[in-house]
Design an enzyme around this catalytic site. Structure first.
Site, PDB file in Angstrom:
ATOM      1  N   ASP A 262     -31.528 -28.684  31.348  1.00  0.00           N
ATOM      2  CA  ASP A 262     -30.705 -28.708  30.131  1.00  0.00           C
ATOM      3  C   ASP A 262     -29.371 -28.009  30.360  1.00  0.00           C
ATOM      4  O   ASP A 262     -28.320 -28.465  29.885  1.00  0.00           O
ATOM      5  CB  ASP A 262     -31.453 -28.035  28.984  1.00  0.00           C
ATOM      6  CG  ASP A 262     -32.616 -28.877  28.478  1.00  0.00           C
ATOM      7  OD1 ASP A 262     -32.678 -30.079  28.823  1.00  0.00           O
ATOM      8  OD2 ASP A 262     -33.465 -28.341  27.739  1.00  0.00           O
ATOM      9  N   GLU A 288     -29.902 -38.470  31.107  1.00  0.00           N
ATOM     10  CA  GLU A 288     -28.847 -37.919  31.963  1.00  0.00           C
ATOM     11  C   GLU A 288     -27.641 -38.836  32.049  1.00  0.00           C
ATOM     12  O   GLU A 288     -26.822 -38.706  32.959  1.00  0.00           O
ATOM     13  CB  GLU A 288     -29.392 -37.646  33.370  1.00  0.00           C
ATOM     14  CG  GLU A 288     -29.853 -38.865  34.134  1.00  0.00           C
ATOM     15  CD  GLU A 288     -31.325 -39.184  33.933  1.00  0.00           C
ATOM     16  OE1 GLU A 288     -31.905 -39.818  34.822  1.00  0.00           O
ATOM     17  OE2 GLU A 288     -31.885 -38.800  32.886  1.00  0.00           O
TER      18      GLU A 288
END
Length: 368
Positions: A262, A288
């Site tokens: 993260d 992503e």
């Protein structure tokens, strides 16, 4: 794609403008009252006009914050109300319309700048003071006092309703913002950018539509510019998209944990925002993947943005695991609609992956 002004700045400007108009109105009111009061030896309106004039200069000074302005306006109203009560108490004459008007100005200021509970307490104390003065008069004057109490109730009720409406509108705006924002990175989300792309193609189609009743073939309305392939209509600049995907991001999650993953996403989001030009829009597309909308009619500008992003991600160190990304580039002039544009960018992205990652792909072939 114009850059939106933050809501906080809009609120700041609106409140400051409201304070300015309020002080101007109060200064004018006191000025009008001073015309009649001067002949009778009443100098109170002149004091009020002078104080309002000073407050106007204070509101115009942008160095003074809104919180400090609230305090100054509230404090001036507190002292003004006490001074007016003292002055009316020593005045043996009946309540005048001018006096009640000046008292009403304090009500408006209190409910405008004070917390609602604090404003109610001050309004109640002011009504109690006026009521006491009215009952002590000979003969007593309950009617003007009742009118003023009703006015205080009306101002308080309208203020309460206005604040309720503002809170509901603020909550709706907050939830609308959440619906268009990615909570992890703070970027726009997929829905927000898809709507922007859809709006772009809608405007382009409207600008390219021929004028009705155009007459013969090839006729063009006077002053209407012809739309050429590869250009957007209506005088707009073109639009390009960069679809970006982090390379081997699953390995980072598996090796370091999702918390570090993260943080890597947040770091990449910051790099992308730093590389974006004014007018660009950056979004987390999902997982992503990121998407950047670039306002440009030139493919070379898209390429330059890609190279800048790749170089920045290689050189900016954050103490996190190193990461690279692959980019698929596409321009709106290459696709007839949003979905075709995104599919083209996606195919080029995976072509960049197959060619070794940490690169961009701009292949002009549509059948990659």
């Amino acid at each position: 794609m114009p850059v939106a002004v933050p809501p906080e700045q809009h609120l700041d400007l609106t409140r400051r403008r409201g304070y300015l108009f309020g002080c101007l109105g109060a200064a004018v009111a006191y000025g009008v009252l001073s015309i009649d009061g001067w002949a009778a030896g009443d100098w109170r309106p002149l004091v009020g006009m002078a104080v309002c004039s000073l407050l106007i200069l204070t509101v115009l000074d942008r160095r003074i914050t809104l919180q400090r302005l609230d305090g100054l306006l509230g404090l001036a109203s507190d002292f003004g109300a006490l001074f007016m009560l003292w002055s009316v108490f020593h005045n043996a004459g009946p309540f005048s319309a001018q006096t009640m008007l000046m008292f009403s100005i304090f009500l408006v200021v209190w409910f405008g700048v004070r917390a609602f509970r604090a404003a109610v307490i001050r309004a109640a104390l002011l009504c109690a003071g006026i009521l006491l003065i009215g009952l002590l008069r000979q003969p007593p004057e309950p009617i003007p006092v009742l009118y003023f109490v009703f006015l205080a109730f009306l101002v308080g009720q309208m203020t309460f309703a206005g604040r309720q409406i503002r809170q509901e509108a603020s909550a709706r705006a907050h939830y609308a913002d959440l619906a268009l924002t990615d909570p992890l990175t703070g970027l726009l989300n997929r829905r927000a950018l898809y709507e922007t792309l859809q709006a772009h193609y809608t405007r382009q189609a409207s600008a390219s539509r021929p004028a009705p009743d155009g007459g013969g073939k090839g006729w063009r309305a006077p002053g209407r510019r012809e739309t050429r392939p590869g250009k957007t209509g209506g005088g707009e600049t073109g639009l390009g998209v960069l679809l970006l995907d982090l390379d081997h991001f699953k390995t980072i999650n598996d090796s370091y944990g999702h918390d570090i993953g993260d943080r890597v996403l947040q770091h990449v989001a910051g790099v992308l925002e730093g590389c974006a030009a004014p007018g660009d829009q950056v979004a987390r597309w999902g997982g992503e993947e990121f998407l950047i909308l670039v306002s440009t009619s030139e493919r070379s500008a898209l390429e330059q943005r890609c190279h800048r992003i790749l170089a920045a991600l290689r050189t900016i160190h954050s103490g996190l695991p190193p990461v690279t990304l692959s980019i698929g580039m596409a321009h709106a002039s290459e696709a007839p609609d949003v979905d075709s544009l995104l599919r083209l960018a996606d195919r080029r992205l995976y072509r960049a992956k197959r060619d070794g990652r940490d690169r961009m792909n701009k292949d002009t072939l549509l059948n990659l």
